[in-house]
Write a protein that holds these residues in place. Structure first.
Motif, PDB file in Angstrom:
ATOM      1  N   ARG A 140       0.823  -1.206   0.000  1.00 26.43           N
ATOM      2  CA  ARG A 140       0.000   0.000   0.000  1.00 26.43           C
ATOM      3  C   ARG A 140       0.863   1.264   0.000  1.00 26.43           C
ATOM      4  O   ARG A 140       0.589   2.231   0.694  1.00 26.43           O
ATOM      5  N   ASP A 196       3.300   6.049  -3.606  1.00 28.53           N
ATOM      6  CA  ASP A 196       4.148   6.440  -4.738  1.00 28.53           C
ATOM      7  C   ASP A 196       5.332   5.476  -4.790  1.00 28.53           C
ATOM      8  O   ASP A 196       6.352   5.692  -4.147  1.00 28.53           O
ATOM      9  N   ARG A 197       5.170   4.392  -5.551  1.00 29.51           N
ATOM     10  CA  ARG A 197       6.177   3.330  -5.579  1.00 29.51           C
ATOM     11  C   ARG A 197       7.542   3.811  -6.050  1.00 29.51           C
ATOM     12  O   ARG A 197       8.563   3.378  -5.533  1.00 29.51           O
ATOM     13  N   SER A 228       1.889  -1.086  -4.640  1.00 25.16           N
ATOM     14  CA  SER A 228       1.128   0.160  -4.489  1.00 25.16           C
ATOM     15  C   SER A 228      -0.203  -0.115  -3.789  1.00 25.16           C
ATOM     16  O   SER A 228      -0.507  -1.246  -3.406  1.00 25.16           O
ATOM     17  N   ASP A 229      -1.009   0.918  -3.689  1.00 27.31           N
ATOM     18  CA  ASP A 229      -2.328   0.757  -3.078  1.00 27.31           C
ATOM     19  C   ASP A 229      -3.394   0.356  -4.095  1.00 27.31           C
ATOM     20  O   ASP A 229      -4.563   0.230  -3.759  1.00 27.31           O
ATOM     21  N   ASP A 230      -2.991   0.099  -5.334  1.00 28.74           N
ATOM     22  CA  ASP A 230      -3.903  -0.368  -6.373  1.00 28.74           C
ATOM     23  C   ASP A 230      -4.347  -1.799  -6.043  1.00 28.74           C
ATOM     24  O   ASP A 230      -3.513  -2.674  -5.776  1.00 28.74           O
ATOM     25  N   GLU A 231      -5.658  -2.047  -6.046  1.00 30.78           N
ATOM     26  CA  GLU A 231      -6.186  -3.362  -5.652  1.00 30.78           C
ATOM     27  C   GLU A 231      -5.689  -4.500  -6.545  1.00 30.78           C
ATOM     28  O   GLU A 231      -5.485  -5.618  -6.079  1.00 30.78           O
ATOM     29  N   HIS A 232      -5.483  -4.218  -7.834  1.00 28.18           N
ATOM     30  CA  HIS A 232      -4.950  -5.235  -8.750  1.00 28.18           C
ATOM     31  C   HIS A 232      -3.535  -5.640  -8.320  1.00 28.18           C
ATOM     32  O   HIS A 232      -3.201  -6.824  -8.307  1.00 28.18           O
ATOM     33  N   GLU A 233      -2.712  -4.656  -7.955  1.00 28.84           N
ATOM     34  CA  GLU A 233      -1.352  -4.945  -7.494  1.00 28.84           C
ATOM     35  C   GLU A 233      -1.362  -5.696  -6.160  1.00 28.84           C
ATOM     36  O   GLU A 233      -0.557  -6.598  -5.940  1.00 28.84           O
TER      37      GLU A 233
END
Length: 123
Positions: free
Chosen positions: A9, A12-13, A105-110
């Motif tokens: 989460r 900014d990776r 990241s905080d992207d649900e797919h990731e």
């Protein structure tokens, strides 16, 4: 056994990875960073400019051998003791590295892909 860490989460990776790499280099680590070409290009650009007072030396995995030997950080599929993964896939030969750090990241797919990788590494 590989020291496996998931940093999850992260908003900014790229910036987070720059800070992580700066810290790793200061500790004397030799690191490779895996990921898709767009993420690695973004990281390359960011490493040149993210800090006005620090430069984090790095090169690409396809660089000439003397540069690979001199660089503490390699962007691409060069296997080193410490591997940072910005990609969605399991790192090949993960058991051969001393430390593996997954940046998610905080992207649900990731996050979902990271869960799949976690299970794969643990098995």
């Amino acid at each position: 056994m590989t020291d496996l860490r998931f940093h999850v989460r992260v908003p900014d990776r790229i910036h987070y990875t720059c800070r992580l790499l700066r810290k790793a280099v200061a500790a004397g680590a030799r690191v490779s960073v895996r990921g898709d070409p767009d993420a690695l290009r973004a990281l390359d650009i960011a490493l040149w400019s993210f800090s006005a007072t620090d430069f984090v030396a790095h090169c690409w995995a396809h660089s000439p051998p003397p540069l690979l030997l001199a660089s503490p950080i390699v962007l691409g599929d060069e296997q080193r003791d410490v591997v940072v993964n910005l990609g969605l896939d399991v790192v090949p030969r993960a058991a051969e590295c001393e430390r593996l750090i997954e940046i998610v990241s905080d992207d649900e797919h990731e996050v979902a892909a990271a869960r799949v990788r976690w299970r794969a590494y643990k098995s």
